[in-house]
Scaffold this motif. Structure first.
Motif, short mmCIF file in Angstrom:
data_model
loop_
_atom_site.label_atom_id
_atom_site.label_comp_id
_atom_site.label_asym_id
_atom_site.label_seq_id
_atom_site.Cartn_x
_atom_site.Cartn_y
_atom_site.Cartn_z
N GLN A 1 -1.90 183.50 70.58
CA GLN A 1 -0.99 184.59 70.29
C GLN A 1 0.09 184.77 71.35
O GLN A 1 1.03 185.53 71.15
N LEU A 2 -0.03 184.07 72.48
CA LEU A 2 0.95 184.18 73.56
C LEU A 2 2.03 183.11 73.42
O LEU A 2 1.84 182.11 72.75
N TRP B 1 -2.96 189.78 84.72
CA TRP B 1 -1.54 189.87 84.32
C TRP B 1 -0.73 190.38 85.50
O TRP B 1 -1.28 191.02 86.40
N SER C 1 3.21 188.08 76.40
CA SER C 1 2.60 188.68 75.21
C SER C 1 3.69 189.09 74.24
O SER C 1 4.86 189.21 74.61
N THR C 2 3.30 189.32 73.02
CA THR C 2 4.24 189.84 72.04
C THR C 2 4.65 191.23 72.48
O THR C 2 3.81 192.04 72.87
#
Length: 125
Positions: A6-7, A100, A17-18
């Motif tokens: 998803q990244l 992160w 990230s989105t």
């Protein structure tokens, strides 16, 4: 090594990230964390500062070397991960979770960000 699907990824080994409400989370990949070795210091951009895609916005120091941190997008820093500032080893132990680095309100996203499969091919050399 399994990069989350998803990244999106930069060729400089950052993940993105989105963006939710225009804010995206940025970190470095497991590949980069392993290449750096044990991270002992993180200099992250300041909240409120502006970053530009592809430009240096901080650095990570490890027992092996010092590495520049690049922003994968253009925007304004909204948050930095104080946990990483206090315990830089999180970059190694949890690069996609607690390790992160910062959050950015995205104003411009380059078209050359990679999917997980494209990044895997890129990092394989």
């Amino acid at each position: 090594m399994s990069n989350p699907q998803q990244l999106r990824y930069s060729k400089e080994h950052e993940w993105l990230s989105t963006a939710e409400d225009g804010v995206a989370t940025v970190g470095i990949t497991e590949f980069a964390a392993n290449a750096l070795g044990d991270v002992v210091y993180a200099q992250l951009p300041e909240v409120g500062s502006t970053v530009t895609a592809g430009d240096t916005c901080g650095e990570l120091e490890s027992t092996k070397s010092v590495s520049d941190l690049y922003s994968p997008v253009t925007g304004e820093i909204t948050e930095v991960n104080e946990d990483v500032t206090n315990d830089p080893s999180l970059v190694n132990s949890a690069p996609f979770e607690g390790g992160w680095l910062f959050k950015v309100r995205v104003t411009e996203e380059p078209s050359d960000l990679l999917s997980a499969d494209e990044y895997d091919a890129h990092s394989a050399g």
